[in-house]
Design a protein around this motif. Structure first.
Motif, PDB file in Angstrom:
ATOM      1  N   GLU A 238      40.036  37.726   4.034  1.00  0.00           N
ATOM      2  CA  GLU A 238      39.716  38.875   3.368  1.00  0.00           C
ATOM      3  C   GLU A 238      38.489  38.807   2.174  1.00  0.00           C
ATOM      4  N   GLN A 239      37.554  37.928   2.789  1.00  0.00           N
ATOM      5  CA  GLN A 239      36.346  37.643   1.897  1.00  0.00           C
ATOM      6  C   GLN A 239      35.535  38.898   1.495  1.00  0.00           C
ATOM      7  N   GLY A 240      35.494  39.716   2.524  1.00  0.00           N
ATOM      8  CA  GLY A 240      34.514  41.042   2.481  1.00  0.00           C
ATOM      9  C   GLY A 240      35.101  41.942   1.555  1.00  0.00           C
ATOM     10  N   ARG A 241      36.538  42.031   1.579  1.00  0.00           N
ATOM     11  CA  ARG A 241      37.236  42.918   0.645  1.00  0.00           C
ATOM     12  C   ARG A 241      36.914  42.351  -0.823  1.00  0.00           C
ATOM     13  N   LEU A 242      37.130  40.967  -0.985  1.00  0.00           N
ATOM     14  CA  LEU A 242      37.200  40.425  -2.242  1.00  0.00           C
ATOM     15  C   LEU A 242      35.716  40.720  -2.764  1.00  0.00           C
ATOM     16  N   ARG A 243      34.845  40.528  -2.001  1.00  0.00           N
ATOM     17  CA  ARG A 243      33.328  40.793  -2.411  1.00  0.00           C
ATOM     18  C   ARG A 243      33.192  42.311  -2.821  1.00  0.00           C
ATOM     19  N   ARG A 244      33.498  42.861  -2.073  1.00  0.00           N
ATOM     20  CA  ARG A 244      33.545  44.534  -2.430  1.00  0.00           C
ATOM     21  C   ARG A 244      34.127  44.773  -3.691  1.00  0.00           C
ATOM     22  N   TYR A 245      35.377  44.355  -3.890  1.00  0.00           N
ATOM     23  CA  TYR A 245      36.142  44.683  -5.052  1.00  0.00           C
ATOM     24  C   TYR A 245      35.172  44.015  -6.391  1.00  0.00           C
ATOM     25  N   MET A 246      34.601  42.967  -6.013  1.00  0.00           N
ATOM     26  CA  MET A 246      33.938  42.384  -7.231  1.00  0.00           C
ATOM     27  C   MET A 246      32.514  43.096  -7.601  1.00  0.00           C
ATOM     28  N   GLN A 247      32.081  43.528  -6.660  1.00  0.00           N
ATOM     29  CA  GLN A 247      30.951  44.527  -6.840  1.00  0.00           C
ATOM     30  C   GLN A 247      31.057  45.799  -7.781  1.00  0.00           C
ATOM     31  N   GLU A 248      32.599  46.255  -7.201  1.00  0.00           N
ATOM     32  CA  GLU A 248      32.793  47.381  -7.877  1.00  0.00           C
ATOM     33  C   GLU A 248      33.196  47.075  -9.209  1.00  0.00           C
ATOM     34  N   ALA A 249      33.796  46.082  -9.418  1.00  0.00           N
ATOM     35  CA  ALA A 249      34.347  45.582 -10.871  1.00  0.00           C
ATOM     36  C   ALA A 249      33.165  45.423 -11.839  1.00  0.00           C
ATOM     37  N   LEU A 250      32.134  44.753 -11.274  1.00  0.00           N
ATOM     38  CA  LEU A 250      31.237  44.376 -12.180  1.00  0.00           C
ATOM     39  C   LEU A 250      29.718  44.897 -12.157  1.00  0.00           C
ATOM     40  N   ASP A 251      29.308  45.302 -11.028  1.00  0.00           N
ATOM     41  CA  ASP A 251      27.931  45.587 -10.958  1.00  0.00           C
ATOM     42  C   ASP A 251      27.477  46.790 -11.783  1.00  0.00           C
ATOM     43  N   GLU A 252      28.276  48.027 -12.092  1.00  0.00           N
ATOM     44  CA  GLU A 252      27.809  48.901 -12.897  1.00  0.00           C
ATOM     45  C   GLU A 252      27.861  48.600 -14.265  1.00  0.00           C
ATOM     46  N   GLU A 253      28.825  47.677 -14.897  1.00  0.00           N
ATOM     47  CA  GLU A 253      28.707  47.170 -16.034  1.00  0.00           C
ATOM     48  C   GLU A 253      27.653  46.284 -16.366  1.00  0.00           C
ATOM     49  N   TRP A 254      27.499  45.049 -15.379  1.00  0.00           N
ATOM     50  CA  TRP A 254      26.446  44.043 -15.490  1.00  0.00           C
ATOM     51  C   TRP A 254      24.995  44.971 -15.613  1.00  0.00           C
ATOM     52  N   LEU A 255      24.846  45.854 -14.807  1.00  0.00           N
ATOM     53  CA  LEU A 255      23.664  46.767 -14.399  1.00  0.00           C
ATOM     54  C   LEU A 255      23.225  47.250 -15.780  1.00  0.00           C
ATOM     55  N   GLN A 256      24.234  47.846 -16.570  1.00  0.00           N
ATOM     56  CA  GLN A 256      23.965  48.603 -17.844  1.00  0.00           C
ATOM     57  C   GLN A 256      23.933  47.540 -18.951  1.00  0.00           C
ATOM     58  N   LYS A 257      24.597  46.555 -18.979  1.00  0.00           N
ATOM     59  CA  LYS A 257      24.559  45.600 -20.179  1.00  0.00           C
ATOM     60  C   LYS A 257      23.376  44.558 -20.029  1.00  0.00           C
ATOM     61  N   ARG A 258      23.136  44.067 -18.564  1.00  0.00           N
ATOM     62  CA  ARG A 258      22.245  43.085 -18.738  1.00  0.00           C
ATOM     63  C   ARG A 258      21.010  43.042 -17.542  1.00  0.00           C
ATOM     64  N   GLY A 259      21.403  44.216 -16.671  1.00  0.00           N
ATOM     65  CA  GLY A 259      20.146  44.527 -15.763  1.00  0.00           C
ATOM     66  C   GLY A 259      20.345  43.904 -14.407  1.00  0.00           C
ATOM     67  N   ILE A 260      21.703  43.242 -14.323  1.00  0.00           N
ATOM     68  CA  ILE A 260      21.794  42.289 -13.133  1.00  0.00           C
ATOM     69  C   ILE A 260      22.941  42.794 -12.180  1.00  0.00           C
ATOM     70  N   ILE A 261      23.061  42.649 -10.949  1.00  0.00           N
ATOM     71  CA  ILE A 261      24.041  42.940 -10.041  1.00  0.00           C
ATOM     72  C   ILE A 261      24.637  41.568  -9.289  1.00  0.00           C
ATOM     73  N   ILE A 262      25.856  41.614  -8.851  1.00  0.00           N
ATOM     74  CA  ILE A 262      26.498  40.651  -8.059  1.00  0.00           C
ATOM     75  C   ILE A 262      26.312  41.012  -6.684  1.00  0.00           C
TER      76      ILE A 262
END
Length: 262
Positions: A238-262
């Motif tokens: 289920e690595q694809g699912r884990l990868r997608r969930y991690m992007q959903e969990a972090l990308d928006e927050e990290w993009l706004q706070k730090r300008g980076i994405i997973i």
């Protein structure tokens, strides 16, 4: 004041302005070598191409050239503030007579443009510019092979065996998507270069972003077990699912706070 991109058909025939409003009338050339997988940002150093620079090293001469490599963003910083930037590779010239202009691609540029363009103000002191101007290059390539691992076993709510404990080890990658936010919120006016270790630390000595990654991985695992009812033995598939969930969990927050994405 701002950047003007030079077309290939006119690069060799650009009129070099010597009627600069700056104190130093000689031209510089700015660029940087490949930043690789360890350096996130680097301050540009001037290479004099016309005579000896008799002015301030912190002032960019009018008409100076700046070469931006592929996979790299350029930031022009005046007195600590970003006044112009580009994410588009090519040769640019510094024009002190025009307003800041923004070149590049990506949806975030529409939001950043207004906040950058309106920051420039002409400030003169005794006929000279009272400014500190610097060139920074931001690495926008994917930073791969970032190791992570849990220091101790973490609980997993297996649908059959209930609470069990597992360890996690693996790799993730990230990239700078918004170089202006990254500079403003993370790196700031560093002296020479800002590295991956400065941001993430190491697996043995993690800094906050790497610790946040592990914390969110724990939450994602809880979702896989409690909501999706995935048995722990099936997690490697289920690595694809884990990868997608991690992007959903972090990308928006990290993009706004730090300008980076997973």
């Amino acid at each position: 004041m701002g950047l003007l991109k030079l077309g290939a058909n006119i690069i060799g025939n650009v009129r070099e302005s010597i009627n600069s409003e700056f104190a130093d009338q000689y031209l510089e050339f700015f660029t940087c070598n490949a930043l690789g997988q360890n350096v996130l940002a680097k301050r540009g150093a001037a290479q004099i191409v016309k005579g000896k620079n008799k002015g301030d090293a912190e002032i960019i001469s009018n008409g100076s050239k700046i070469a931006v490599p592929e996979g790299t963003a350029l930031l022009l910083v005046d007195n600590g503030k970003v006044v112009d930037f580009t994410t588009e590779a090519g040769m640019y010239t510094w024009d002190s007579s025009s307003s800041p202009s923004v070149f590049g691609s990506g949806k975030f540029l529409q939001n950043v443009k207004a906040s950058v363009v309106d920051t420039w103000q002409r400030m003169k002191n005794g006929g000279e510019l009272a400014k500190q101007q610097r060139v920074y290059f931001i690495n926008m390539q994917e930073m791969r092979d970032q190791n992570f691992g849990t220091k101790s076993p973490i609980p997993y709510h297996d649908p059959e065996y209930r609470n069990i404990y597992i360890r996690l080890n693996g790799k993730f990658s990230f990239k700078i998507e918004d170089p202006v936010t990254f500079f403003r919120a993370i790196s700031g006016n560093f002296a020479s270069e800002y590295t991956v270790a400065d941001l993430m630390g190491t697996p043995a000595d993690p800094k906050q972003p790497r610790e946040e990654f592990i914390d969110n991985m724990t939450e994602v695992l809880n979702k896989c077990g409690s909501v999706d009812k995935i048995m722990f033995a099936d997690l490697p598939a289920e690595q694809g699912r884990l990868r997608r969930y991690m992007q959903e969990a972090l990308d928006e927050e990290w993009l706004q706070k730090r300008g980076i994405i997973i």
